[in-house]
Write a protein that holds these residues in place. Structure first.
Motif, PDB file in Angstrom:
ATOM      1  N   UNK A 116      36.925  43.247  27.430  1.00  0.00           N
ATOM      2  CA  UNK A 116      37.520  44.581  27.367  1.00  0.00           C
ATOM      3  C   UNK A 116      39.035  44.501  27.513  1.00  0.00           C
ATOM      4  N   UNK A 117      39.508  43.642  28.434  1.00  0.00           N
ATOM      5  CA  UNK A 117      40.951  43.493  28.619  1.00  0.00           C
ATOM      6  C   UNK A 117      41.619  42.941  27.364  1.00  0.00           C
ATOM      7  N   UNK A 118      40.967  41.975  26.727  1.00  0.00           N
ATOM      8  CA  UNK A 118      41.540  41.415  25.500  1.00  0.00           C
ATOM      9  C   UNK A 118      41.560  42.452  24.383  1.00  0.00           C
ATOM     10  N   UNK A 119      40.526  43.261  24.306  1.00  0.00           N
ATOM     11  CA  UNK A 119      40.484  44.287  23.259  1.00  0.00           C
ATOM     12  C   UNK A 119      41.561  45.343  23.468  1.00  0.00           C
ATOM     13  N   UNK A 120      41.854  45.651  24.705  1.00  0.00           N
ATOM     14  CA  UNK A 120      42.876  46.663  25.011  1.00  0.00           C
ATOM     15  C   UNK A 120      44.280  46.074  25.082  1.00  0.00           C
ATOM     16  N   UNK A 121      44.394  44.751  25.095  1.00  0.00           N
ATOM     17  CA  UNK A 121      45.703  44.134  25.210  1.00  0.00           C
ATOM     18  C   UNK A 121      46.298  44.265  26.594  1.00  0.00           C
ATOM     19  N   UNK A 122      45.469  44.255  27.630  1.00  0.00           N
ATOM     20  CA  UNK A 122      45.913  44.416  29.010  1.00  0.00           C
ATOM     21  C   UNK A 122      45.506  43.191  29.823  1.00  0.00           C
ATOM     22  N   UNK A 123      46.188  42.917  30.921  1.00  0.00           N
ATOM     23  CA  UNK A 123      45.751  41.828  31.810  1.00  0.00           C
ATOM     24  C   UNK A 123      44.429  42.180  32.489  1.00  0.00           C
ATOM     25  N   UNK A 124      43.743  41.161  32.940  1.00  0.00           N
ATOM     26  CA  UNK A 124      42.418  41.371  33.515  1.00  0.00           C
ATOM     27  C   UNK A 124      42.497  42.209  34.779  1.00  0.00           C
ATOM     28  N   UNK A 125      43.540  42.004  35.599  1.00  0.00           N
ATOM     29  CA  UNK A 125      43.620  42.742  36.854  1.00  0.00           C
ATOM     30  C   UNK A 125      43.876  44.229  36.646  1.00  0.00           C
ATOM     31  N   UNK A 126      44.266  44.624  35.414  1.00  0.00           N
ATOM     32  CA  UNK A 126      44.438  46.046  35.127  1.00  0.00           C
ATOM     33  C   UNK A 126      43.125  46.704  34.735  1.00  0.00           C
ATOM     34  N   UNK A 127      42.126  45.895  34.403  1.00  0.00           N
ATOM     35  CA  UNK A 127      40.833  46.416  33.943  1.00  0.00           C
ATOM     36  C   UNK A 127      39.768  46.290  35.037  1.00  0.00           C
ATOM     37  N   UNK A 128      39.759  45.162  35.721  1.00  0.00           N
ATOM     38  CA  UNK A 128      38.742  44.899  36.744  1.00  0.00           C
ATOM     39  C   UNK A 128      39.296  45.264  38.111  1.00  0.00           C
ATOM     40  N   UNK A 129      38.540  45.961  38.957  1.00  0.00           N
ATOM     41  CA  UNK A 129      39.002  46.253  40.323  1.00  0.00           C
ATOM     42  C   UNK A 129      39.282  44.976  41.098  1.00  0.00           C
ATOM     43  N   UNK A 130      40.231  45.070  42.020  1.00  0.00           N
ATOM     44  CA  UNK A 130      40.654  43.891  42.776  1.00  0.00           C
ATOM     45  C   UNK A 130      39.516  43.310  43.608  1.00  0.00           C
ATOM     46  N   UNK A 131      38.674  44.156  44.169  1.00  0.00           N
ATOM     47  CA  UNK A 131      37.585  43.650  45.011  1.00  0.00           C
ATOM     48  C   UNK A 131      36.588  42.835  44.207  1.00  0.00           C
ATOM     49  N   UNK A 132      36.376  43.223  42.939  1.00  0.00           N
ATOM     50  CA  UNK A 132      35.464  42.447  42.107  1.00  0.00           C
ATOM     51  C   UNK A 132      36.071  41.098  41.745  1.00  0.00           C
ATOM     52  N   UNK A 133      37.386  41.078  41.473  1.00  0.00           N
ATOM     53  CA  UNK A 133      38.039  39.799  41.183  1.00  0.00           C
ATOM     54  C   UNK A 133      38.000  38.885  42.401  1.00  0.00           C
ATOM     55  N   UNK A 134      38.202  39.439  43.587  1.00  0.00           N
ATOM     56  CA  UNK A 134      38.154  38.641  44.802  1.00  0.00           C
ATOM     57  C   UNK A 134      36.744  38.112  45.038  1.00  0.00           C
ATOM     58  N   UNK A 135      35.765  38.966  44.826  1.00  0.00           N
ATOM     59  CA  UNK A 135      34.380  38.526  45.008  1.00  0.00           C
ATOM     60  C   UNK A 135      33.997  37.451  43.998  1.00  0.00           C
ATOM     61  N   UNK A 136      34.483  37.584  42.774  1.00  0.00           N
ATOM     62  CA  UNK A 136      34.188  36.571  41.757  1.00  0.00           C
ATOM     63  C   UNK A 136      34.807  35.237  42.123  1.00  0.00           C
ATOM     64  N   UNK A 137      36.047  35.256  42.620  1.00  0.00           N
ATOM     65  CA  UNK A 137      36.706  34.016  43.028  1.00  0.00           C
ATOM     66  C   UNK A 137      35.958  33.348  44.176  1.00  0.00           C
ATOM     67  N   UNK A 138      35.516  34.139  45.140  1.00  0.00           N
ATOM     68  CA  UNK A 138      34.763  33.578  46.255  1.00  0.00           C
ATOM     69  C   UNK A 138      33.428  33.007  45.794  1.00  0.00           C
ATOM     70  N   UNK A 139      32.789  33.683  44.837  1.00  0.00           N
ATOM     71  CA  UNK A 139      31.512  33.183  44.321  1.00  0.00           C
ATOM     72  C   UNK A 139      31.692  31.860  43.593  1.00  0.00           C
ATOM     73  N   UNK A 140      32.749  31.747  42.800  1.00  0.00           N
ATOM     74  CA  UNK A 140      33.014  30.492  42.088  1.00  0.00           C
ATOM     75  C   UNK A 140      33.299  29.368  43.074  1.00  0.00           C
ATOM     76  N   UNK A 141      34.069  29.670  44.114  1.00  0.00           N
ATOM     77  CA  UNK A 141      34.388  28.656  45.118  1.00  0.00           C
ATOM     78  C   UNK A 141      33.133  28.214  45.858  1.00  0.00           C
ATOM     79  N   UNK A 142      32.264  29.171  46.182  1.00  0.00           N
ATOM     80  CA  UNK A 142      31.017  28.833  46.880  1.00  0.00           C
ATOM     81  C   UNK A 142      30.124  27.956  46.013  1.00  0.00           C
ATOM     82  N   UNK A 143      30.009  28.286  44.716  1.00  0.00           N
ATOM     83  CA  UNK A 143      29.181  27.473  43.815  1.00  0.00           C
ATOM     84  C   UNK A 143      29.754  26.058  43.679  1.00  0.00           C
TER      85      UNK A 143
END
Length: 244
Positions: free
Chosen positions: A208-235
């Motif tokens: 969606x961010x690429x289609x709109x020409x916006x950075x990811x942090x402008x499309x995805x809420x910060x808490x979801x990005x933080x949770x995704x980073x923690x999930x990747x680190x845990x895996x």
């Protein structure tokens, strides 16, 4: 000694010899039968190679890499000339627990065969579910016939807040934190299909961010990005520990 006495002795001797022969034959037969019983059962049957009792061949799905959930089983009937013909239907959800899921509907004269048909159909209907840190990336509402299902993202540790049919689909898809609500029919098949429709409507945040020409942090809420980073680190930590 008279001839009658001689004949009597000969007859008694022949009778005794015959009785001894019968006793010997009976003893031999009994010994053979005993030896026959002592032999292993498979050896008596020609040493056919058989598995232990209870083992199954390739039809056993216990070692399958997919998660299988039987949502519902119904008995249905068809009226024919001779009366009613009964059969069973099975609604099955199959997934790998990592973003891949499918739903199948099987029908047969026996329950195990109906489930097997449902599993095969579900594997043909696999599709990928976008996820962000084990939850859905955005709220979505799916509809199918009279079934309406609403899905909303949830914080880590919330769990799957859903009923039986919706829970089966979400767990097989690998979604562990989500809020859901059924807003329409209570029919199990309609609910499952509405859930599948909702999952197919989800979009990847980066797409969606690429289609709109916006950075990811402008499309995805910060808490979801933080949770995704923690999930990747845990895996990554789990994979490293398993490698060691």
């Amino acid at each position: 000694m008279s001839e009658e006495t001689k004949e009597t002795q000969v007859t008694e001797q022949a009778s005794a010899e015959k009785t001894a022969e019968q006793a010997t034959a009976e003893n031999t037969a009994g010994q053979k039968q005993s030896d026959h019983r002592d032999e292993p059962r498979e050896q008596r049957r020609g040493s056919r190679d058989r598995g232990t009792r209870g083992e199954r061949g390739p039809r056993d799905r216990n070692d399958s890499q997919f998660l299988e959930r039987v949502v519902t089983i119904n008995r249905v009937s068809k009226v024919v000339k001779g009366g009613r013909r009964f059969s069973f239907t099975a609604l099955v959800v199959v997934g790998d627990g990592d973003g891949m899921v499918g739903v199948g509907y099987g029908k047969a004269r026996e329950v195990p065969l109906a489930i097997a048909k449902g599993v095969e159909e579900a594997k043909k209907n696999f599709f990928r579910v976008p996820r962000v840190a084990k939850t859905v990336p955005h709220p979505v509402q799916g509809e199918d016939a009279a079934g309406v299902v609403l899905l909303r993202p949830a914080a880590a540790g919330t769990g799957v807040i859903a009923g039986g049919p919706v829970r089966a689909v979400l767990e097989c898809a690998g979604i562990h934190d989500v809020l859901s609500k059924s807003l329409g029919s209570s029919n199990t098949i309609n609910i499952v299909r509405a859930t599948v429709t909702a999952l197919k409507m989800l979009e990847e945040p980066r797409a969606v961010a690429a289609r709109r020409g916006l950075p990811v942090d402008r499309v995805v809420p910060e808490r979801l990005l933080r949770a995704e980073a923690e999930s990747v680190k845990h895996d990554a930590e789990i994979a490293k520990a398993e490698a060691q």
